[in-house]
Design a protein around this motif. Structure first.
Motif, short mmCIF file in Angstrom:
data_model
loop_
_atom_site.label_atom_id
_atom_site.label_comp_id
_atom_site.label_asym_id
_atom_site.label_seq_id
_atom_site.Cartn_x
_atom_site.Cartn_y
_atom_site.Cartn_z
N ILE A 154 33.63 13.02 9.95
CA ILE A 154 33.30 13.85 8.80
C ILE A 154 32.89 15.25 9.25
O ILE A 154 32.28 15.99 8.49
CB ILE A 154 32.22 13.21 7.91
N TYR A 155 33.25 15.59 10.49
CA TYR A 155 32.99 16.95 10.95
C TYR A 155 33.69 17.95 10.04
O TYR A 155 33.09 18.92 9.56
CB TYR A 155 33.45 17.13 12.39
N GLY A 156 34.99 17.75 9.81
CA GLY A 156 35.78 18.71 9.03
C GLY A 156 35.29 18.84 7.60
O GLY A 156 35.15 19.96 7.08
N ALA A 157 35.03 17.70 6.94
CA ALA A 157 34.54 17.75 5.57
C ALA A 157 33.16 18.40 5.51
O ALA A 157 32.84 19.16 4.59
CB ALA A 157 34.49 16.34 4.99
N GLY A 162 29.42 23.17 4.66
CA GLY A 162 28.66 24.31 5.18
C GLY A 162 29.19 25.63 4.67
O GLY A 162 28.42 26.56 4.38
N VAL A 163 30.52 25.72 4.54
CA VAL A 163 31.14 26.92 3.97
C VAL A 163 30.65 27.13 2.54
O VAL A 163 30.28 28.23 2.13
CB VAL A 163 32.67 26.81 4.01
N THR A 164 30.64 26.04 1.77
CA THR A 164 30.20 26.11 0.38
C THR A 164 28.75 26.57 0.27
O THR A 164 28.41 27.45 -0.53
CB THR A 164 30.36 24.73 -0.29
N ALA A 165 27.88 25.97 1.09
CA ALA A 165 26.47 26.35 1.06
C ALA A 165 26.29 27.82 1.41
O ALA A 165 25.52 28.54 0.76
CB ALA A 165 25.67 25.47 2.03
N ALA A 166 27.00 28.28 2.43
CA ALA A 166 26.88 29.67 2.87
C ALA A 166 27.36 30.64 1.80
O ALA A 166 26.83 31.75 1.66
CB ALA A 166 27.67 29.87 4.16
N GLU A 167 28.37 30.24 1.05
CA GLU A 167 28.89 31.09 -0.02
C GLU A 167 27.90 31.20 -1.18
O GLU A 167 27.80 32.24 -1.83
CB GLU A 167 30.21 30.51 -0.54
N LEU A 168 27.16 30.12 -1.45
CA LEU A 168 26.31 30.07 -2.63
C LEU A 168 24.91 30.65 -2.41
O LEU A 168 24.29 31.15 -3.34
CB LEU A 168 26.18 28.63 -3.12
N LEU A 169 24.41 30.57 -1.18
CA LEU A 169 23.03 31.00 -0.94
C LEU A 169 22.91 32.51 -0.80
O LEU A 169 23.81 33.18 -0.29
CB LEU A 169 22.49 30.33 0.33
N GLU A 170 21.79 33.01 -1.25
CA GLU A 170 21.50 34.43 -1.11
C GLU A 170 21.14 34.76 0.33
O GLU A 170 20.88 33.87 1.15
CB GLU A 170 20.35 34.82 -2.05
N ASN A 171 21.13 36.03 0.66
CA ASN A 171 20.79 36.46 2.01
C ASN A 171 19.39 35.96 2.40
O ASN A 171 18.48 35.92 1.58
CB ASN A 171 20.84 37.99 2.10
N ASP A 172 19.28 35.54 3.67
CA ASP A 172 18.02 35.04 4.22
C ASP A 172 17.65 33.64 3.72
O ASP A 172 16.56 33.15 4.05
CB ASP A 172 16.85 35.99 3.94
N SER A 173 18.50 32.99 2.95
CA SER A 173 18.21 31.63 2.49
C SER A 173 18.50 30.63 3.61
O SER A 173 19.45 30.80 4.39
CB SER A 173 19.06 31.29 1.27
N ASN A 174 17.71 29.58 3.66
CA ASN A 174 17.84 28.57 4.71
C ASN A 174 18.31 27.24 4.14
O ASN A 174 18.08 26.93 2.97
CB ASN A 174 16.50 28.37 5.42
N GLY A 193 29.19 19.76 12.09
CA GLY A 193 30.19 20.36 11.22
C GLY A 193 29.57 21.27 10.18
O GLY A 193 30.04 22.39 9.97
N PHE A 194 28.54 20.80 9.51
CA PHE A 194 27.88 21.62 8.49
C PHE A 194 27.31 22.88 9.11
O PHE A 194 27.47 23.99 8.57
CB PHE A 194 26.77 20.83 7.80
N ARG A 343 41.20 22.34 12.67
CA ARG A 343 41.35 22.71 14.08
C ARG A 343 40.08 22.40 14.88
O ARG A 343 40.13 21.83 15.96
CB ARG A 343 41.69 24.20 14.19
N LYS A 344 38.95 22.74 14.31
CA LYS A 344 37.68 22.50 15.01
C LYS A 344 37.37 21.01 15.08
O LYS A 344 36.81 20.53 16.06
CB LYS A 344 36.54 23.26 14.33
N GLU A 345 37.72 20.27 14.02
CA GLU A 345 37.48 18.84 14.03
C GLU A 345 38.29 18.16 15.14
O GLU A 345 37.80 17.22 15.80
CB GLU A 345 37.82 18.22 12.68
N ALA A 346 39.51 18.62 15.36
CA ALA A 346 40.36 18.04 16.40
C ALA A 346 39.69 18.13 17.76
O ALA A 346 39.86 17.24 18.62
CB ALA A 346 41.72 18.74 16.41
N LYS A 347 38.94 19.19 17.99
CA LYS A 347 38.26 19.35 19.27
C LYS A 347 37.05 18.43 19.38
O LYS A 347 36.59 18.13 20.49
CB LYS A 347 37.79 20.80 19.43
N GLU A 348 36.56 17.96 18.24
CA GLU A 348 35.38 17.10 18.22
C GLU A 348 35.73 15.61 18.32
O GLU A 348 34.85 14.78 18.57
CB GLU A 348 34.57 17.33 16.94
N LEU A 349 36.98 15.28 18.10
CA LEU A 349 37.38 13.87 18.08
C LEU A 349 37.33 13.24 19.47
O LEU A 349 37.57 13.90 20.46
CB LEU A 349 38.79 13.73 17.48
#
Length: 349
Positions: A154-157, A162-174, A193-194, A343-349
């Motif tokens: 579930i690295y890729g998913a 993580g992409v979704t969270a980064a898109e939604l959060l405001e600057n400096d949000s954790n 992955g996240f 692509r990144k998940e393939a390196k983690e398998l």
């Protein structure tokens, strides 16, 4: 049924079945030869301790097993167990391995990586008879031991989460990654992955923000700590704007909190589409574990052998990130990042 009685039944039933299956059918017509019966294959499925009812991963395994049973109910005997502890699981495994060689094909499905160390310790002392096969979930296996394994990556998913969270959060949000416990390599990949998806996207957006990790417990009980997760949410909500929970049934405590408190952090669903549980769920890491379980059991039943040990991930469609209908603005970023996630998940398998 009490555990002692269950173990007694577990030990004696296959012996009884063997004695019956070895008797040839006969009839009063001496002109027709006796038709010997063939032993009915047996499959035993052992779920994670306390795992059933998690409304996620273990329930999807159950769905796959039930679908298989519905299709092949006339061709196989099936038994399902949900041990209350690792000790109970160990007794079941030892009893099954202790059964003598027979003509009955037998498959033991060990449906959780929580049993990995236990299983390998037992196999150092006991061996498989030729009629038996072992299938272990969420493991890469170990050399020289007769166990077939598979793992859902579930690295890729999680990267897309993580992409979704980064898109939604405001600057400096954790963001917080909440894991059941520190000893599970499968969920550790979800953490990586996240974290990678969040970091890569925040860099592209030139936005700040950190990702932290906490654990609910130090062992498998972190998967069944719903109340603990709920209680700790009041503190996490003060420090984090997004929580990525990879903690089995304990996730329900997170979702409950987000339903009850309007200023709760955003979060993610796990294993199945859980977006209906809370408006704060931005999307769900989907695991088609039911398909994999069905595939392996069907192959064994029809051929006598299991498929090769494998890893299934985003590229093969056995895992995915399903965006919630309430956050459609993230869809372009997710699709743009999908190739990189694979692509990144393939390196983690």
């Amino acid at each position: 049924m009490r555990n002692g009685s269950l173990l007694k039944y577990f030990r004696t039933f296959p012996v009884i079945l063997l004695s019956v299956s070895g008797i040839a059918c006969s009839n009063d017509n001496n002109d027709e030869p006796d038709i010997p019966t063939t032993p009915t294959p047996q499959i035993i499925v052992m779920y994670a301790p306390g795992g059933l009812g998690d409304q996620g991963y273990n329930d999807r395994i159950l769905a796959g097993v039930q679908n298989f049973k519905k299709t092949y109910h006339d061709d196989v005997e099936m038994y399902q167990y949900s041990p209350g502890s690792l000790e109970d699981a160990g007794r079941l495994l030892i009893d099954w391995l202790s059964l003598p060689q027979s003509e009955t094909p037998a498959l033991f499905v060990v449906g959780s990586s929580d049993y990995e160390n236990l299983l390998y310790e037992i196999l150092e002392e006991q061996s498989l008879t030729p009629n038996k096969r072992l299938l272990l979930f969420e493991s890469d296996g170990r050399e020289n031991l007769p166990v077939t394994t598979f793992r859902l990556s579930i690295y890729g998913a999680s990267y897309l989460a993580g992409v979704t969270a980064a898109e939604l959060l405001e600057n400096d949000s954790n963001a917080l990654i909440l894991l059941a416990h520190p000893g599970d390599n499968v969920i550790a990949k979800a953490e990586t992955g996240f974290r990678d998806g969040f970091k890569d996207t925040r860099e592209t957006l030139q936005a700040a923000g950190e990702v932290y990790t906490e654990y609910l417990a130090q062992d498998w009980s972190g998967y069944i700590s719903t109340q603990s997760a709920y209680q700790r949410m009041s503190d996490w909500a003060k420090s984090y704007d997004y929580i990525f929970p990879v903690a089995g049934g304990s996730n329900q405590g997170i979702y409950r909190y987000t339903r009850e408190y309007p200023d709760a952090p955003l979060t993610a669903g796990m294993d199945i589409d859980q977006s209906g549980l809370s408006r704060n769920i931005t999307g769900c890491v989907i695991k088609h574990i039911d398909r994999v379980v069905y595939k392996y059991m069907e192959k064994w039943l029809t051929t006598g052998e299991l498929p090769a040990s494998s890893v299934f991930g985003l590229e093969r469609g056995y895992t995915d990130w399903l965006l919630s209908q309430y956050f459609p603005q993230c869809q372009p970023a997710i699709e743009a990042a999908r190739t990189n996630a694979i692509r990144k998940e393939a390196k983690e398998l």
